[in-house]
Design a protein around this motif. Structure first.
Motif, PDB file in Angstrom:
ATOM      1  N   ASP A 100      -0.065   7.673  -0.893  1.00 13.80           N
ATOM      2  CA  ASP A 100      -0.371   6.247  -1.053  1.00 13.80           C
ATOM      3  C   ASP A 100      -0.865   5.667   0.279  1.00 13.80           C
ATOM      4  O   ASP A 100      -1.915   5.007   0.347  1.00 13.80           O
ATOM      5  N   ALA A 101      -0.126   5.929   1.338  1.00 22.87           N
ATOM      6  CA  ALA A 101      -0.531   5.424   2.656  1.00 22.87           C
ATOM      7  C   ALA A 101      -1.889   6.000   3.047  1.00 22.87           C
ATOM      8  O   ALA A 101      -2.742   5.294   3.597  1.00 22.87           O
ATOM      9  N   VAL A 113      -4.466   7.042   1.117  1.00 26.16           N
ATOM     10  CA  VAL A 113      -5.646   6.488   0.438  1.00 26.16           C
ATOM     11  C   VAL A 113      -6.043   5.150   1.072  1.00 26.16           C
ATOM     12  O   VAL A 113      -7.233   4.867   1.228  1.00 26.16           O
ATOM     13  N   THR A 114      -5.059   4.371   1.462  1.00 30.49           N
ATOM     14  CA  THR A 114      -5.371   3.085   2.083  1.00 30.49           C
ATOM     15  C   THR A 114      -6.023   3.302   3.454  1.00 30.49           C
ATOM     16  O   THR A 114      -7.048   2.693   3.767  1.00 30.49           O
ATOM     17  N   ALA A 145       0.812  -1.216   0.000  1.00 31.98           N
ATOM     18  CA  ALA A 145       0.000   0.000   0.000  1.00 31.98           C
ATOM     19  C   ALA A 145       0.848   1.271   0.000  1.00 31.98           C
ATOM     20  O   ALA A 145       0.307   2.377   0.072  1.00 31.98           O
ATOM     21  N   SER A 191      -7.149   4.363  -4.323  1.00 31.90           N
ATOM     22  CA  SER A 191      -7.254   2.948  -3.939  1.00 31.90           C
ATOM     23  C   SER A 191      -8.672   2.520  -4.179  1.00 31.90           C
ATOM     24  O   SER A 191      -9.602   3.194  -3.730  1.00 31.90           O
TER      25      SER A 191
HETATM   26 MG    MG Z   1      -1.943   2.864  -0.745  1.00 32.08          MG
END
Ligand code: MG
Ligand code: AMP
Length: 362
Positions: free
Chosen positions: A299-300, A302-303, A185, A256
């Motif tokens: 990125d982190a 959106v997860t 992720a 995501s």
């Molecule tokens: Mg992510």
């Protein structure tokens, strides 16, 4: 004889000049639009596309070569199930040992740990065992069946999270042997940042590094901004484009979705973004898009926001320093922060409507 008025003399010179200028403008307007230099390759389990604007062929080719090397290096170092530094570290942790890792890996893990803490461990790259249990650590399409509840409960009881990971210089270990790292992720975002840094080193100011729809864009496409498409969530690729945003300066745009990896079993759909609290796929969102400053953090985020769902996503966004976010809930209703709403241009009519939600002060 009367002298000719001066304006007519001036007109004689100005008129052709003006007409010439107009013609030039028309020619420019009609000239075929210069295209960005684009190259694609497979890495990190996805199609990576590098777009460059206004860079000569030779430098562009060198830039793409460097980006490909960076992405492949990230792939080799941080793969969750092919032999990598991460799989070696996971073996060490399971045996109660620590391991000396490369500086690149120590730095990446430090960043991942910070982001996990900011996101209240909803982004939790220490749940590798749970991800493997569901069959998502495989090159083959996931197929089920879903794991037994007892197996999920057994892993939940061990409560692996990034708080239990210690990093001392290059030495990494964990007090919890159930910690198994899976950077799925986060690694794409982190690698995109490394790639953008390399392009900057080469003096490139206008570029996009796009890893399967998750990207960071710098500069512009000549006189106009880069325009980025956001996918309409759908099980197969028929989703099409839901919306677009134009990027300015230096921005990361990540999405995501529950349509990226999933399987059906007994009529039930199971996807790859797990809620670390329940051990099950997070149910309340179908996709989350964030515009952020940096690939890794975006990125982190959106997860984490995906896992948080429509009830808690704003709180988590605040904790992670995110202001521009969009969440599509299980009923396909679109939730957006006002900061995001100002950026998004819908390409189709959102089928279940849009709500704009204020994210109050922390
Ligand atoms: Mg992510
Ligand atoms: P992304 O598409 O960025 O949301 O990443 C999804 C991938 O991250 C999955 O395929 C898993 O490898 C991993 N993953 C799933 N759930 C989580 C979670 N809650 N925290 C961290 N990583 C996760």
């Amino acid at each position: 004889m009367r002298r000719r008025p001066r304006s007519t003399v001036r007109g004689k010179i100005m008129l052709p000049l003006f007409a010439g200028l107009l013609l030039c403008l028309l020619l420019v307007a009609c000239a075929p639009q210069k295209e960005a230099y684009k190259r694609q390759f497979f890495s990190l389990g996805t199609l990576v596309e590098v777009s460059l604007w206004d860079v000569d062929e030779k430098r562009a080719a060198e830039a793409v070569r460097q980006v490909e090397e960076i992405m492949n290096d990230a792939h080799r170092r941080w793969h969750a199930w092919e032999p990598s530094e991460i799989t070696r570290l996971n073996e060490a942790i399971a045996e109660g040992r620590s391991l000396a890792v490369s500086p690149a890996t120590a730095t990446a893990l430090t960043r991942a740990r910070e982001l996990a803490a900011a996101g209240g461990q909803l982004f939790n790259p220490a749940i590798g065992r749970m991800i493997a249990l569901w069959g998502f650590q495989s090159d083959d399409p996931p197929h089920g069946p879903p794991p037994a509840q007892e197996a999920i409960d057994a892993l939940l009881a061990q409560a692996p999270d990034m708080e239990a990971l210690w990093i001392d210089g290059l030495r990494v270990g964990s007090s919890n042997p159930a910690v198994q790292l899976d950077l799925g992720a986060f690694a794409k975002g982190y690698a995109v940042d490394l790639a953008i840094a390399a392009l900057r080193e080469l003096g490139i100011e206008n570029a996009i590094v796009n890893a399967g729809g998750d990207l960071r864009a710098i500069g512009s496409h000549g006189k106009r901004p880069w325009r980025i498409g956001i996918r309409q969530p759908a099980d197969r690729s028929e989703g099409g484009i839901l919306a677009s945003v134009e990027t300015h300066g230096d921005e990361a745009v990540f999405t995501s979705g529950n349509y990226e990896r999933f399987f059906y079993f007994d009529g039930q759909r199971y996807h790859h973004i797990l809620d670390p609290r329940s051990g099950f796929p997070a149910q309340q969102a179908v996709s989350v898009t964030v515009i952020g400053a940096e690939g890794a953090a975006t990125d982190a985020a959106v997860t984490a926001l995906f896992v948080a769902g429509p009830e808690r996503w704003l709180e988590v966004a605040r904790d992670m320093g995110i202001t521009q976010a969009m969440l599509i809930d299980a009923d396909m209703k679109i939730h957006m922060t006002p900061e995001m709403a100002r950026r998004v241009h819908f390409e189709i009519e959102p089928p279940a409507g849009v709500v704009i939600v204020e994210n109050g002060p922390a």
